[in-house]
Scaffold this motif. Structure first.
Motif, PDB file in Angstrom:
ATOM      1  N   LEU A 142      75.423  10.363  16.064  1.00 58.29           N
ATOM      2  CA  LEU A 142      74.866  10.969  14.845  1.00 58.29           C
ATOM      3  C   LEU A 142      75.689  12.176  14.404  1.00 58.29           C
ATOM      4  O   LEU A 142      75.939  12.367  13.214  1.00 58.29           O
ATOM      5  CB  LEU A 142      73.404  11.386  15.081  1.00 58.29           C
ATOM      6  N   VAL A 143      76.118  12.984  15.365  1.00 59.02           N
ATOM      7  CA  VAL A 143      76.928  14.164  15.057  1.00 59.02           C
ATOM      8  C   VAL A 143      78.241  13.739  14.390  1.00 59.02           C
ATOM      9  O   VAL A 143      78.663  14.313  13.390  1.00 59.02           O
ATOM     10  CB  VAL A 143      77.203  14.995  16.343  1.00 59.02           C
ATOM     11  N   LYS A 144      78.861  12.681  14.929  1.00 58.84           N
ATOM     12  CA  LYS A 144      80.123  12.190  14.351  1.00 58.84           C
ATOM     13  C   LYS A 144      79.892  11.590  12.969  1.00 58.84           C
ATOM     14  O   LYS A 144      80.685  11.785  12.063  1.00 58.84           O
ATOM     15  CB  LYS A 144      80.776  11.175  15.289  1.00 58.84           C
ATOM     16  N   GLN A 145      78.770  10.883  12.839  1.00 61.52           N
ATOM     17  CA  GLN A 145      78.418  10.279  11.552  1.00 61.52           C
ATOM     18  C   GLN A 145      78.257  11.368  10.483  1.00 61.52           C
ATOM     19  O   GLN A 145      78.636  11.182   9.342  1.00 61.52           O
ATOM     20  CB  GLN A 145      77.085   9.536  11.717  1.00 61.52           C
ATOM     21  N   ALA A 146      77.691  12.503  10.890  1.00 58.31           N
ATOM     22  CA  ALA A 146      77.459  13.612   9.961  1.00 58.31           C
ATOM     23  C   ALA A 146      78.725  14.455   9.772  1.00 58.31           C
ATOM     24  O   ALA A 146      78.720  15.433   9.036  1.00 58.31           O
ATOM     25  CB  ALA A 146      76.326  14.491  10.473  1.00 58.31           C
ATOM     26  N   LEU A 201      71.525  13.848   7.731  1.00 54.33           N
ATOM     27  CA  LEU A 201      71.763  12.410   7.596  1.00 54.33           C
ATOM     28  C   LEU A 201      70.562  11.755   6.912  1.00 54.33           C
ATOM     29  O   LEU A 201      69.437  12.209   7.092  1.00 54.33           O
ATOM     30  CB  LEU A 201      71.958  11.775   8.979  1.00 54.33           C
ATOM     31  N   PRO A 202      70.808  10.703   6.152  1.00 56.04           N
ATOM     32  CA  PRO A 202      69.672  10.018   5.535  1.00 56.04           C
ATOM     33  C   PRO A 202      68.815   9.363   6.613  1.00 56.04           C
ATOM     34  O   PRO A 202      69.335   8.857   7.604  1.00 56.04           O
ATOM     35  CB  PRO A 202      70.334   8.961   4.650  1.00 56.04           C
ATOM     36  N   ALA A 203      67.516   9.377   6.409  1.00 54.67           N
ATOM     37  CA  ALA A 203      66.612   8.735   7.374  1.00 54.67           C
ATOM     38  C   ALA A 203      66.791   7.230   7.256  1.00 54.67           C
ATOM     39  O   ALA A 203      67.457   6.755   6.353  1.00 54.67           O
ATOM     40  CB  ALA A 203      65.180   9.141   7.073  1.00 54.67           C
ATOM     41  N   GLY A 204      66.169   6.504   8.127  1.00 55.60           N
ATOM     42  CA  GLY A 204      66.240   5.049   8.000  1.00 55.60           C
ATOM     43  C   GLY A 204      66.806   4.371   9.221  1.00 55.60           C
ATOM     44  O   GLY A 204      66.769   3.158   9.325  1.00 55.60           O
ATOM     45  N   ASN A 205      67.361   5.155  10.166  1.00 58.18           N
ATOM     46  CA  ASN A 205      67.804   4.530  11.408  1.00 58.18           C
ATOM     47  C   ASN A 205      66.583   4.015  12.147  1.00 58.18           C
ATOM     48  O   ASN A 205      65.523   4.620  12.102  1.00 58.18           O
ATOM     49  CB  ASN A 205      68.533   5.544  12.298  1.00 58.18           C
ATOM     50  N   LYS A 206      66.749   2.902  12.823  1.00 61.41           N
ATOM     51  CA  LYS A 206      65.643   2.342  13.581  1.00 61.41           C
ATOM     52  C   LYS A 206      65.845   2.656  15.056  1.00 61.41           C
ATOM     53  O   LYS A 206      66.856   2.286  15.641  1.00 61.41           O
ATOM     54  CB  LYS A 206      65.569   0.831  13.363  1.00 61.41           C
ATOM     55  N   TYR A 207      64.854   3.348  15.621  1.00 59.00           N
ATOM     56  CA  TYR A 207      64.916   3.711  17.036  1.00 59.00           C
ATOM     57  C   TYR A 207      63.872   2.946  17.810  1.00 59.00           C
ATOM     58  O   TYR A 207      62.794   2.654  17.301  1.00 59.00           O
ATOM     59  CB  TYR A 207      64.661   5.214  17.216  1.00 59.00           C
ATOM     60  N   GLY A 208      64.216   2.658  19.033  1.00 58.91           N
ATOM     61  CA  GLY A 208      63.262   2.040  19.929  1.00 58.91           C
ATOM     62  C   GLY A 208      63.456   2.651  21.300  1.00 58.91           C
ATOM     63  O   GLY A 208      64.268   3.553  21.470  1.00 58.91           O
ATOM     64  N   VAL A 209      62.706   2.153  22.263  1.00 58.14           N
ATOM     65  CA  VAL A 209      62.902   2.602  23.642  1.00 58.14           C
ATOM     66  C   VAL A 209      63.024   1.389  24.528  1.00 58.14           C
ATOM     67  O   VAL A 209      62.540   0.307  24.201  1.00 58.14           O
ATOM     68  CB  VAL A 209      61.757   3.519  24.143  1.00 58.14           C
ATOM     69  N   GLN A 210      63.695   1.601  25.639  1.00 52.15           N
ATOM     70  CA  GLN A 210      63.981   0.492  26.533  1.00 52.15           C
ATOM     71  C   GLN A 210      63.605   0.867  27.950  1.00 52.15           C
ATOM     72  O   GLN A 210      63.885   1.984  28.387  1.00 52.15           O
ATOM     73  CB  GLN A 210      65.480   0.236  26.417  1.00 52.15           C
ATOM     74  N   GLY A 211      62.975  -0.047  28.644  1.00 53.97           N
ATOM     75  CA  GLY A 211      62.692   0.147  30.061  1.00 53.97           C
ATOM     76  C   GLY A 211      61.575   1.135  30.353  1.00 53.97           C
ATOM     77  O   GLY A 211      61.004   1.738  29.453  1.00 53.97           O
ATOM     78  N   GLU A 212      61.289   1.286  31.644  1.00 53.84           N
ATOM     79  CA  GLU A 212      60.206   2.171  32.082  1.00 53.84           C
ATOM     80  C   GLU A 212      60.492   3.629  31.764  1.00 53.84           C
ATOM     81  O   GLU A 212      59.595   4.416  31.509  1.00 53.84           O
ATOM     82  CB  GLU A 212      59.998   2.028  33.594  1.00 53.84           C
ATOM     83  N   ARG A 213      61.771   3.999  31.813  1.00 54.56           N
ATOM     84  CA  ARG A 213      62.119   5.400  31.600  1.00 54.56           C
ATOM     85  C   ARG A 213      62.219   5.734  30.113  1.00 54.56           C
ATOM     86  O   ARG A 213      62.602   6.825  29.740  1.00 54.56           O
ATOM     87  CB  ARG A 213      63.425   5.730  32.325  1.00 54.56           C
ATOM     88  N   GLU A 229      62.681  13.012  18.462  1.00 51.28           N
ATOM     89  CA  GLU A 229      63.741  13.952  18.787  1.00 51.28           C
ATOM     90  C   GLU A 229      65.036  13.612  18.045  1.00 51.28           C
ATOM     91  O   GLU A 229      65.674  14.480  17.471  1.00 51.28           O
ATOM     92  CB  GLU A 229      63.987  13.889  20.291  1.00 51.28           C
ATOM     93  N   LEU A 230      65.400  12.327  18.080  1.00 53.13           N
ATOM     94  CA  LEU A 230      66.617  11.914  17.375  1.00 53.13           C
ATOM     95  C   LEU A 230      66.411  11.985  15.856  1.00 53.13           C
ATOM     96  O   LEU A 230      67.347  12.276  15.120  1.00 53.13           O
ATOM     97  CB  LEU A 230      67.029  10.509  17.814  1.00 53.13           C
ATOM     98  N   GLU A 231      65.182  11.761  15.411  1.00 50.00           N
ATOM     99  CA  GLU A 231      64.900  11.902  13.982  1.00 50.00           C
ATOM    100  C   GLU A 231      65.004  13.365  13.555  1.00 50.00           C
ATOM    101  O   GLU A 231      65.467  13.667  12.459  1.00 50.00           O
ATOM    102  CB  GLU A 231      63.530  11.308  13.644  1.00 50.00           C
ATOM    103  N   LEU A 232      64.578  14.289  14.433  1.00 48.70           N
ATOM    104  CA  LEU A 232      64.736  15.717  14.147  1.00 48.70           C
ATOM    105  C   LEU A 232      66.215  16.047  14.020  1.00 48.70           C
ATOM    106  O   LEU A 232      66.634  16.764  13.106  1.00 48.70           O
ATOM    107  CB  LEU A 232      64.133  16.573  15.278  1.00 48.70           C
ATOM    108  N   LEU A 233      67.015  15.501  14.938  1.00 47.17           N
ATOM    109  CA  LEU A 233      68.458  15.738  14.921  1.00 47.17           C
ATOM    110  C   LEU A 233      69.068  15.190  13.629  1.00 47.17           C
ATOM    111  O   LEU A 233      69.878  15.858  12.989  1.00 47.17           O
ATOM    112  CB  LEU A 233      69.118  15.098  16.151  1.00 47.17           C
ATOM    113  N   GLU A 234      68.643  13.990  13.236  1.00 52.29           N
ATOM    114  CA  GLU A 234      69.132  13.391  11.983  1.00 52.29           C
ATOM    115  C   GLU A 234      68.901  14.325  10.801  1.00 52.29           C
ATOM    116  O   GLU A 234      69.794  14.554   9.993  1.00 52.29           O
ATOM    117  CB  GLU A 234      68.347  12.105  11.681  1.00 52.29           C
ATOM    118  N   ARG A 235      67.668  14.836  10.701  1.00 52.63           N
ATOM    119  CA  ARG A 235      67.330  15.731   9.590  1.00 52.63           C
ATOM    120  C   ARG A 235      68.152  17.007   9.644  1.00 52.63           C
ATOM    121  O   ARG A 235      68.652  17.476   8.636  1.00 52.63           O
ATOM    122  CB  ARG A 235      65.836  16.065   9.600  1.00 52.63           C
ATOM    123  N   LEU A 236      68.278  17.563  10.852  1.00 57.11           N
ATOM    124  CA  LEU A 236      69.058  18.785  11.021  1.00 57.11           C
ATOM    125  C   LEU A 236      70.507  18.576  10.566  1.00 57.11           C
ATOM    126  O   LEU A 236      71.100  19.440   9.938  1.00 57.11           O
ATOM    127  CB  LEU A 236      69.025  19.227  12.500  1.00 57.11           C
TER     128      LEU A 236
END
Length: 169
Positions: free
Chosen positions: A46-50, A11-23, A1-8
């Motif tokens: 990401l919006v501010k970065q762009a 922004l250049p790809a390459g950010n590293k995403y992970g997930v945390q916790g049960e949720r 989802e955040l990668e879709l937002l990046e492309r939209l």
């Protein structure tokens, strides 16, 4: 989802995403310092970065409305798992969108983008009758999925065109 937002956002790809916790809260690993945590936090970053701050709203009121719908997205849409939760979410949105083009009124914002991504899996599974029951949501969803760059690889959700616009004012 955040990668879709990046492309939209272009922004250049390459950010590293992970997930945390049960949720499975999204985490963005940054090069300098601690990572950013939470869908809204990362998306706003990401919006501010762009340099597309207009997606967060222009006036104080618009910004608050965008924030409100982003919170709704995270607390209700991500939290809702039952058929009843889904029905309430669609009913809420349908009422809100009755006299609006976008969630924050007349401007396309980050709230529309993330709500679209959050609802996509729900809208794909709706029957024709359910889509007609939530006409305002269907009209809005169809509009957002055709907004340049939003849908990307997500499947196109088909709506019966003539029904969406019969109530046009």
């Amino acid at each position: 989802e955040l990668e879709l937002l990046e492309r939209l956002l272009g922004l250049p790809a390459g950010n590293k995403y992970g997930v945390q916790g049960e949720r499975k809260v999204p985490v963005l690993q940054t090069n300098n310092g601690p990572g950013l945590t939470g869908l809204m936090t990362i998306a706003a970053h990401l919006v501010k970065q762009a340099k597309k701050d207009q997606l967060l709203g222009s006036t104080a009121e618009e910004k608050a409305v965008v924030q409100q719908w982003l919170e709704y997205r995270v607390t209700r849409v991500n939290g809702g798992s039952s058929k009843e939760d889904t029905r309430i979410i669609l009913k809420d949105l349908n009422m809100h969108l009755e006299d609006k083009v976008y969630l924050a009124g007349n401007i396309f914002t980050l709230a529309d983008i993330l709500m679209y991504y959050g609802l996509h899996h729900i809208m794909v599974d709706l029957t024709v009758q359910e889509k007609e029951k939530y006409l305002n949501v269907s009209r809005w969803f169809n509009h957002i999925q055709h907004y340049p760059g939003v849908r990307q690889h997500l499947s196109n959700v088909v709506f019966i065109k003539n029904r969406l616009y019969t109530n046009a004012h």
